[in-house]
Scaffold this active site. Structure first.
Site, PDB file in Angstrom:
ATOM      1  N   LYS A   1      -5.356 -12.047  -2.439  1.00 11.36           N
ATOM      2  CA  LYS A   1      -5.650 -12.510  -3.801  1.00 11.36           C
ATOM      3  C   LYS A   1      -4.522 -12.127  -4.747  1.00 11.36           C
ATOM      4  CE  LYS A   1     -10.643 -11.618  -3.586  1.00 11.36           C
ATOM      5  NZ  LYS A   1     -10.739 -10.268  -2.997  1.00 11.36           N
TER       6      LYS A   1
ATOM      7  N   LYS B   1       0.000  -0.462  -2.152  1.00 10.44           N
ATOM      8  CA  LYS B   1      -0.231  -0.966  -3.513  1.00 10.44           C
ATOM      9  C   LYS B   1       0.434  -0.067  -4.551  1.00 10.44           C
ATOM     10  CE  LYS B   1      -4.306  -3.743  -2.613  1.00 10.44           C
ATOM     11  NZ  LYS B   1      -5.679  -4.102  -2.908  1.00 10.44           N
TER      12      LYS B   1
ATOM     13  N   LYS C   1      -0.374 -10.607   5.041  1.00 15.00           N
ATOM     14  CA  LYS C   1      -1.746 -11.139   4.955  1.00 15.00           C
ATOM     15  C   LYS C   1      -1.927 -12.014   3.711  1.00 15.00           C
ATOM     16  CE  LYS C   1      -4.477  -7.847   2.307  1.00 15.00           C
ATOM     17  NZ  LYS C   1      -5.788  -7.323   2.043  1.00 15.00           N
TER      18      LYS C   1
HETATM   19  N1  AQP Z   1      -5.874 -12.156   4.808  1.00 16.13           N
HETATM   20  C1  AQP Z   1      -7.037 -11.718   5.229  1.00 16.13           C
HETATM   21  N2  AQP Z   1      -7.437 -11.971   6.486  1.00 16.13           N
HETATM   22  C2  AQP Z   1      -8.647 -11.537   6.934  1.00 16.13           C
HETATM   23  N3  AQP Z   1      -9.526 -10.850   6.159  1.00 16.13           N
HETATM   24  C3  AQP Z   1      -9.156 -10.591   4.889  1.00 16.13           C
HETATM   25  N4  AQP Z   1      -9.773  -9.942   3.872  1.00 16.13           N
HETATM   26  C4  AQP Z   1      -8.972  -9.944   2.783  1.00 16.13           C
HETATM   27  N5  AQP Z   1      -7.829 -10.593   3.061  1.00 16.13           N
HETATM   28  C5  AQP Z   1      -7.903 -11.001   4.357  1.00 16.13           C
HETATM   29  C6  AQP Z   1     -11.109  -9.379   3.950  1.00 16.13           C
HETATM   30  O1  AQP Z   1     -11.875  -9.940   2.902  1.00 16.13           O
HETATM   31  C7  AQP Z   1     -12.864  -8.991   2.522  1.00 16.13           C
HETATM   32  C8  AQP Z   1     -12.964  -8.898   1.035  1.00 16.13           C
HETATM   33  O2  AQP Z   1     -11.708  -8.538   0.503  1.00 16.13           O
HETATM   34  P1  AQP Z   1     -11.627  -7.751  -0.853  1.00 16.13           P
HETATM   35  O3  AQP Z   1     -11.515  -8.671  -1.963  1.00 16.13           O
HETATM   36  O4  AQP Z   1     -12.707  -6.787  -0.969  1.00 16.13           O
HETATM   37  O5  AQP Z   1     -10.412  -6.886  -0.590  1.00 16.13           O
HETATM   38  P2  AQP Z   1      -8.958  -7.152  -0.400  1.00 16.13           P
HETATM   39  O6  AQP Z   1      -8.593  -6.746   0.974  1.00 16.13           O
HETATM   40  O7  AQP Z   1      -8.363  -6.365  -1.486  1.00 16.13           O
HETATM   41  O8  AQP Z   1      -8.700  -8.747  -0.598  1.00 16.13           O
HETATM   42  P3  AQP Z   1      -7.316  -9.313  -0.911  1.00 16.13           P
HETATM   43  O9  AQP Z   1      -7.370 -10.756  -1.047  1.00 16.13           O
HETATM   44  O10 AQP Z   1      -6.318  -8.794   0.028  1.00 16.13           O
HETATM   45  O11 AQP Z   1      -7.078  -8.727  -2.355  1.00 16.13           O
HETATM   46  P4  AQP Z   1      -5.909  -7.834  -2.840  1.00 16.13           P
HETATM   47  O12 AQP Z   1      -4.724  -8.742  -2.877  1.00 16.13           O
HETATM   48  O13 AQP Z   1      -6.348  -7.416  -4.208  1.00 16.13           O
HETATM   49  O14 AQP Z   1      -5.714  -6.703  -1.893  1.00 16.13           O
HETATM   50  C9  AQP Z   1     -12.503  -7.664   3.195  1.00 16.13           C
HETATM   51  O15 AQP Z   1     -13.389  -7.463   4.279  1.00 16.13           O
HETATM   52  C10 AQP Z   1     -11.115  -7.874   3.696  1.00 16.13           C
HETATM   53  O16 AQP Z   1     -10.875  -7.174   4.897  1.00 16.13           O
END
Ligand code: AQP
Length: 338
Positions: free
Chosen positions: A204, A118, A201
Site C-alpha cells: 500500500k 520502514k 512485495k
Molecule cells: N504483497 C503481499 N503479498 C501477500 N500478502 C500481503 N499482505 C500485504 N501485502 C502483501 C498481507 O495483507 C494483510 C494485511 O496487510 P496490512 O495492511 O495489515 O499490512 P501490510 O503488510 O502493512 O500491508 P501493505 O500493503 O504492505 O502496507 P504497507 O505498505 O503499509 O506495509 C497481511 O496479512 C499481510 O501479510
C-alpha cells in the site's frame, strides 16, 4: 460445518491505511479469511490503531475504516459467519498490549525486519515509537482472542513468531492463559510482488502505484497496469523466480485466481508470447475484481448499515477479549477493583 463450540478460532486484521486493499492483501491473506470462516470461529478486524503509526488524516482514516469494512464484505466476509469489527472499538487491545510490552525485550523488538525496513526508509527522527511497538500490539490482537490460527501473508511470519514467544513467555511465568497461535501462510501466493518492481512485495505504501493492483480501481486502470507489468526480454512463460521475477509473479497471480496449479497455468501458455500471457492475466484479474468493486461501492452507499454490522461485531469481540483480559490481570496479580 463444525459446531461453533468445537471449531478452532482464527483472527486476523488489516490496516485502513489506503482507500483500497490491493491484490497482494487479497491473495496473501483475505482470500484465506473468506475460506476459513466456513470451518473456523472467525474474528476479523480493521486495525485502525495500527494505522495511527503513519499519522493519517482524521477524515481519511474514518472514511478508510468504513471502506475497509465494505471491501471485506464485498470479497465474501459474511458478518453472519465471522465477527467483523474495528480494533479501536475493543479497548482490551491497548490494555493487553501494555502487558505484552512489559514482557518484550528491547533488542527483541528491534530485530523485527518490518520495523527495520520502514524506519530505515523514513529515518530515526521521523519514526514513531508506535512503529517500534506495532508487533507487540499485533501480538495482543491475536492472543486476546485465543486464536489457534492467523491467516496472513509471508511478510507477517516474524510477527507471528513474536506473538508465539510472548504467549509462551506469559504462560510459563504466570500460568496457562493464552492459546499459542500458528501462522496460516500459503505456500504459493503468500507474497505477491509489485508489477513494476517484481522483487519487492506489492505494498500500500509503495512509492509508485503503477505496480499495485487495487481492488477499488477501475477495470481499465488495472488492465493497463497488468499489460504494462515489468518482465524480462525473453519469450517463454516459465516460472523461475530468480531469473524471471515478473513472469513468475504474474503466473502466481494467474494460478491463485483461476485455481490452476502453477504447472498447469504455465502449460496453458506454451508457444504463446508475453503479450498474450499478460492479456490473459489482466482479463482474469479484472473479471474477478469488477463485481467486488461494485459490491463495495454499493455497501458504501449505506454507511449506517456498515456501522451497525461493526457495532454488533465489536460487541461479540468485546465479550471474548474482556474475558481474556480479566484472566490476564488475575494471573498477573493486579488487584481486582472492589
Ligand atoms: N504483497 C503481499 N503479498 C501477500 N500478502 C500481503 N499482505 C500485504 N501485502 C502483501 C498481507 O495483507 C494483510 C494485511 O496487510 P496490512 O495492511 O495489515 O499490512 P501490510 O503488510 O502493512 O500491508 P501493505 O500493503 O504492505 O502496507 P504497507 O505498505 O503499509 O506495509 C497481511 O496479512 C499481510 O501479510
Amino acid at each position: 460445518m463444525a459446531d461453533v463450540g468445537t471449531r478452532k478460532r482464527v483472527l486476523s486484521g488489516i490496516q485502513p491505511t489506503h482507500d483500497s486493499f490491493h491484490l497482494g492483501n487479497y491473495l496473501g491473506a483475505l482470500k484465506q479469511w473468506v475460506a476459513l470462516q466456513e470451518s473456523h470461529d472467525a474474528f476479523y478486524c480493521v486495525v485502525d490503531l495500527h494505522a495511527l503509526t503513519v499519522g493519517p488524516d482524521p477524515i481519511e482514516l474514518r472514511r478508510r475504516t468504513l471502506a475497509s469494512a465494505a471491501q471485506l464484505i464485498a470479497i465474501g466476509i459474511d458478518p453472519a459467519k465471522s465477527t467483523l469489527f474495528v480494533q479501536s472499538h475493543v479497548p482490551a487491545h491497548n490494555q493487553l498490549a501494555w502487558i505484552m510490552e512489559c514482557l518484550t525485550g528491547f533488542g527483541e523488538a528491534g530485530r523485527m525486519t518490518q520495523f527495520k525496513d520502514k524506519s530505515a526508509k523514513s529515518g530515526t527522527d521521523r519514526t514513531v515509537v508506535g512503529l517500534f511497538t506495532y508487533p507487540i500490539l499485533q501480538a495482543a490482537d491475536i492472543l486476546l482472542y485465543q486464536a489457534d490460527q492467523v491467516p496472513v501473508g509471508e511478510d507477517q511470519r516474524q510477527h507471528i513468531e513474536l506473538t508465539r514467544d510472548l504467549g509462551q513467555r506469559f504462560n510459563s511465568k504466570y500460568g496457562q492463559t493464552f492459546t499459542i497461535p500458528e501462522g496460516y501462510i500459503l505456500k504459493s501466493g503468500a507474497k505477491i510482488n509489485d508489477l513494476q518492481d517484481p522483487t519487492s512485495k506489492m505494498s500500500k505504501s509503495a512509492a509508485s502505484q503503477s505496480g499495485v493492483i487495487e481492488l477499488m480501481d477501475a477495470p481499465e486502470i488495472n488492465m493497463k497496469k497488468i499489460k504494462g507489468a515489468m518482465t524480462d526480454t525473453e519469450r517463454e512463460v516459465i516460472f523461475d523466480e530468480k531469473n524471471k521475477a515478473g513472469i513468475s509473479n504474474l503466473l502466481t497471480i494467474y494460478s491463485a485466481i483461476t485455481g490452476l496449479s502453477i504447472a498447469d497455468a504455465q502449460n496453458e501458455f506454451v508457444g504463446k508470447g508475453y503479450g498474450d500471457f499478460k492479456s490473459a492475466v489482466a482479463t482474469v484479474v479484472v473479471d474477478f475484481l469488477t463485481p467486488i468493486r461494485a459490491k463495495a461501492q454499493e455497501l458504501l452507499q449505506d454507511p449506517a448499515h456498515l456501522t451497525s454490522i461493526l457495532r454488533d461485531g465489536a460487541e461479540k469481540a468485546n465479550l471474548v477479549a474482556s474475558k481474556t483480559l480479566a484472566e490476564t490481570y488475575e494471573a498477573l496479580g493486579l488487584l481486582p477493583r472492589a
